[in-house]
Write an enzyme that holds these catalytic residues in place. Sequence first.
Site, PDB file in Angstrom:
ATOM      1  N   LYS A   1      36.672  21.819  27.950  1.00  0.00           N
ATOM      2  CA  LYS A   1      36.497  23.267  28.051  1.00  0.00           C
ATOM      3  C   LYS A   1      37.765  23.885  28.643  1.00  0.00           C
ATOM      4  CE  LYS A   1      31.491  23.618  28.337  1.00  0.00           C
ATOM      5  NZ  LYS A   1      31.242  22.302  27.721  1.00  0.00           N
TER       6      LYS A   1
ATOM      7  N   ASP B   1      36.444  22.974  23.215  1.00  0.00           N
ATOM      8  CA  ASP B   1      35.199  23.739  23.171  1.00  0.00           C
ATOM      9  C   ASP B   1      35.525  25.229  23.172  1.00  0.00           C
ATOM     10  OD1 ASP B   1      33.452  21.648  23.099  1.00  0.00           O
ATOM     11  OD2 ASP B   1      32.991  21.662  25.221  1.00  0.00           O
TER      12      ASP B   1
ATOM     13  N   GLN C   1      32.345  29.790  16.909  1.00  0.00           N
ATOM     14  CA  GLN C   1      30.940  30.170  17.037  1.00  0.00           C
ATOM     15  C   GLN C   1      30.587  31.188  15.958  1.00  0.00           C
ATOM     16  OE1 GLN C   1      31.441  31.639  20.997  1.00  0.00           O
ATOM     17  NE2 GLN C   1      30.764  29.738  21.954  1.00  0.00           N
TER      18      GLN C   1
ATOM     19  N   ARG D   1      35.366  22.727  14.239  1.00  0.00           N
ATOM     20  CA  ARG D   1      33.933  22.481  14.438  1.00  0.00           C
ATOM     21  C   ARG D   1      33.216  23.823  14.415  1.00  0.00           C
ATOM     22  NH1 ARG D   1      33.598  19.616  19.391  1.00  0.00           N
ATOM     23  NH2 ARG D   1      33.035  21.333  20.750  1.00  0.00           N
TER      24      ARG D   1
ATOM     25  N   THR E   1      24.969  20.937  14.409  1.00  0.00           N
ATOM     26  CA  THR E   1      23.629  21.522  14.310  1.00  0.00           C
ATOM     27  C   THR E   1      22.593  20.407  14.290  1.00  0.00           C
ATOM     28  OG1 THR E   1      22.198  22.999  13.017  1.00  0.00           O
ATOM     29  CG2 THR E   1      23.651  21.540  11.782  1.00  0.00           C
ATOM     30  N   HIS E   2      21.347  20.760  14.684  1.00  0.00           N
ATOM     31  CA  HIS E   2      20.219  19.852  14.528  1.00  0.00           C
ATOM     32  C   HIS E   2      19.250  20.368  13.472  1.00  0.00           C
ATOM     33  CE1 HIS E   2      21.711  19.338  18.703  1.00  0.00           C
ATOM     34  NE2 HIS E   2      21.665  18.082  18.358  1.00  0.00           N
TER      35      HIS E   2
ATOM     36  N   ARG F   1      19.560  22.341  28.697  1.00  0.00           N
ATOM     37  CA  ARG F   1      18.896  21.630  27.603  1.00  0.00           C
ATOM     38  C   ARG F   1      17.390  21.869  27.653  1.00  0.00           C
ATOM     39  NH1 ARG F   1      23.376  21.289  26.925  1.00  0.00           N
ATOM     40  NH2 ARG F   1      22.711  23.092  25.733  1.00  0.00           N
TER      41      ARG F   1
END
Length: 282
Positions: A73, A107, A138, A159, A203-204, A262
């Site tokens: 970061k 990041d 993003q 990414r 992504t999930h 999370r």
Amino acid sequence: MIPPVARRFVAGETEAEALERVRRLNERGIRGMVNRLGTHHDDPERVRADAAAYRELVAGIGDTGLEGSVSVKPSQLGLDLGEMRFRRSLESILEVASERDVAVWLDMEERTTTDATLDAFEAFAPRYGDAQLGVCLQANLKRTPADLERLAGVPGRVRLVRGGAYDEPRSVAYRDPERMDRAYRDVLERALATLEGPIAVATHDLSILEYADGLSERHGTALEIQMLMGVRPTVQRELATEYDVSQYVPYGTRWKRYFLNRLTETDHTLRFALRALLDRSA
């Protein structure tokens, strides 16, 4: 000591535990993308300590032949103390990474850090080759399509995340979940059509992955799939039989805030954590 319920999402407090996690992932055909937890350091000593830890981490990955990268970061490397401080820290890590052939990811944090992050990426990426340095974008930020155009001629890796981790104003970011999903699909299509790749899709959401896979076949651009530690582990193993998959592996003593984030992200994660805590109490 990290309790068992948090161990699902955090590799441990030490570099050795993070590297062991990467080793076990490699056995399953998954790469590790290691992050030392921490953000917005305004203490020069803490910045130096984290930069040194990343250099040791990169050396550990490279010297042991692990399939892994690191994700840093900018505010952790001193951006809050000035762009030059951040760049010096980053360059010190990249020098070690270049010697060991280990990739470094930048990041993306709050919108106030976006320009400094992209400026650093543009400055360093040409020096370290296409696969050595990557940056995160993003999709929820309204500026991201323009940022993709900006990066079209820059070597390095990109990414793409849906975004929304930061409480950005509606003037600069999409806040509605459906609109954020549309923005993500749009950014994916732009990236896979214009960048050389591989493009990392973080992504999930399996419907997003299916959409990205179709775009990859149409445009002939390679994909990498990136997911978090502790989220859909079975799916990650299954995907690794067909795709390049990397798992985000956080570690460090500053794990509590990350773990709580999370917990609050999805109902599924919260239910899992509550069950684990109840089982432990019983």
